[in-house]
Design an enzyme around this catalytic site. Structure first.
Site, PDB file in Angstrom:
ATOM      1  N   GLY A  98       6.577   0.889   2.375  1.00 14.58           N
ATOM      2  CA  GLY A  98       7.982   0.497   2.312  1.00 14.58           C
ATOM      3  C   GLY A  98       8.291  -0.396   1.128  1.00 14.58           C
ATOM      4  NE  ARG A 143       4.899   8.695   1.773  1.00 14.45           N
ATOM      5  CZ  ARG A 143       5.897   9.300   1.145  1.00 14.45           C
ATOM      6  NH1 ARG A 143       6.949   8.585   0.785  1.00 14.45           N
ATOM      7  NH2 ARG A 143       5.869  10.581   0.882  1.00 14.45           N
ATOM      8  CG  HIS A 149      11.540   7.319  -4.592  1.00 10.81           C
ATOM      9  ND1 HIS A 149      11.273   5.991  -4.775  1.00 10.81           N
ATOM     10  CD2 HIS A 149      10.515   7.816  -3.868  1.00 10.81           C
ATOM     11  CE1 HIS A 149      10.115   5.681  -4.187  1.00 10.81           C
ATOM     12  NE2 HIS A 149       9.643   6.778  -3.638  1.00 10.81           N
ATOM     13  CB  ALA A 165      11.203   7.001 -12.855  1.00 12.87           C
ATOM     14  N   GLY A 183       0.818  -1.203   0.000  1.00 12.14           N
ATOM     15  CA  GLY A 183       0.000   0.000   0.000  1.00 12.14           C
ATOM     16  C   GLY A 183       0.853   1.256   0.000  1.00 12.14           C
TER      17      GLY A 183
END
Length: 448
Positions: A288, A286, A325, A307, A284
């Site tokens: 990780g 955030r 990132h 990306a 989901g």
């Protein structure tokens, strides 16, 4: 030949019971406890017999009562537990057992048997060829030693049906002339030790990961390993990266990590491991998931980061996300910003990290104007192209995607469409992946 791996760990197993390094901690958390490397072939032939092997056979649902031949590679104590011969004498058996190996390994066995025990010792050295029951066995030299050169060997075993395997445990990198002995062998399976992982300072008695890859490369070049050969890494220890990273690293050279208790039918494992390992990481917002995906590839010197979100002019919050990132990725990584992921997959020559499939799908929906009532047929065609490229990708690849099936039903038609399309995409990519992981609250759980 049926091969049961009784153990796939190094002398100290994996994890080492006295160690708290990240590799050992990861193995312990997974419950993947590897014992000392040994194998049982067709229930009659034992390849190495360390002190853990007899009990491992019972844990894996087998008996050693039918064993008639033991092939010992050398006398290091994780490969030779001579007390097993004493235990055998306590059972009601009068069948003979052959113990085959270097002279000093056999000498360590002699004190464990009575004069009348039905045990026959067969000393061998590199270069010998012998008939062992229904098997043809060639004895090969090892780049490993106990006390003197030549006191460790490897075995080339051919079964009664012509199926053929190489038991190469233990050995370090082998000299160039060694490969002449196995040129054109076209093994059905190769069990090759890989002990030192990324530790380059421990000598040359075992393979490091780079040395393992080079040995496999030369075995391919000389015809000992073909596209149908099942190349299995054994004698694994905690100098290796955590298991998920190790699987990806091994897949890069067309190999895989063996597992304790696995059964392989040598001769039928054609195409068992792909040229590259495909991994899907779900999670989901955030959760990780991106960080975990980066960790899976961090031990590669070069990675292409794909990306799929691109840039968004005037969106400061998005720019901050992108910057964070980039900051945590190694400087040796290359970033490619594109939504044509299929083209990148087809042309890749180094490992890929795709982040993420959710933004890729959004870009394809935008491109085909689906939000304004456009037809999703064009998007579905894009999905087919992506899946085809994913299946045929020749390098290790990790893709990140959002897990969208656990929340409430979206309030809008466009939200429901996106959720349904991404859910189906995730399922189809997962079906074509060797490894699938779900990350929740920073904790990865392996689904496949």
């Amino acid at each position: 030949m049926e091969v049961l791996l009784l153990g796939t760990g190094a002398a100290d197993g994996w994890p080492n019971p006295f160690c708290t390094c990240p590799s050992c901690a990861d193995a312990a958390a997974r419950g993947e406890i590897r014992g000392q490397t040994a194998a049982l072939v067709d229930d009659v032939l034992l390849l190495d017999c360390g002190p853990e092997a007899p009990r491992a056979a019972l844990r894996h649902g087998r008996t050693l009562a039918g064993v008639r031949h033991v092939l010992l590679t050398h006398s290091h104590p994780d490969h030779l537990g001579p007390q097993a011969l004493l235990f055998r004498s306590w059972a009601a058996t009068d069948s003979e057992i052959e113990v085959i190996g270097p002279v000093d390994a056999l000498d360590q066995c002699r004190d464990w048997i009575a004069p009348t025990d039905p045990v026959r010792f067969v000393p061998v050295a590199a270069g010998d060829v012998l008939t062992v029951g229904e098997y043809r066995v060639r004895v090969l030299p090892a780049a490993h030693r106990v006390l003197a050169d030549g006191d460790s060997v490897l075995y080339d075993v051919q079964g009664p049906g012509g199926d053929r395997m190489l038991w190469a445990c233990d050995t370090g990198p082998l000299p160039v002339e060694w490969f002449d002995r196995v040129a054109g062998a076209e093994y059905d399976a190769v069990f090759l030790e890989e002990t030192f992982g990324d530790r380059m300072d421990l000598g040359c008695a075992h393979h490091t990961l780079p040395a393992f890859g080079e040995t496999v490369r030369i075995l391919r070049a000389c015809g000992a390993v073909t596209e149908r050969t099942d190349v299995v890494a054994v004698h694994l220890g905690h100098h290796n990266p955590p298991l998920e990273q190790l699987r990806i690293r091994l897949a890069a050279c067309g190999a895989r990590a063996g597992d304790d208790g696995e059964v392989t039918t040598v001769g039928s494992a054609t195409g068992k491991v792909a040229a590259a390992q495909r991994t899907l990481v779900l999670g989901g917002v955030r959760s990780g998931k991106s960080r975990h995906a980066e960790e899976l590839l961090e031990s590669f010197p070069a990675v292409t980061y794909v990306a799929t979100g691109g840039t968004r002019d005037g969106d400061a919050e998005w720019a901050e996300r992108v910057a964070l990132h980039r900051a945590r990725r190694p400087q040796s990584w290359t970033t490619v910003e594109t939504d044509d992921v299929a083209a990148v997959l087809r042309g890749a020559d180094e490992p890929l990290l795709i982040d993420c499939l959710g933004t890729w799908l959004t870009a394809r929906l935008d491109r085909h104007d689906v939000w304004s009532g456009g037809d999703v047929t064009a998007v579905e065609a894009d999905v087919e192209q992506l899946l085809e490229a994913w299946r045929s990708c020749a390098v290790p690849v990790v893709a990140v995607s959002n897990e969208v099936g656990s929340g409430v039903v979206p309030a809008t038609a466009s939200g429901r469409l996106f959720r349904d399309l991404l859910g189906r995409l995730n399922a189809r990519v997962a079906a074509e992946s060797e490894s699938v992981t779900l990350v929740v609250a920073g904790i990865p759980t392996r689904l496949r």
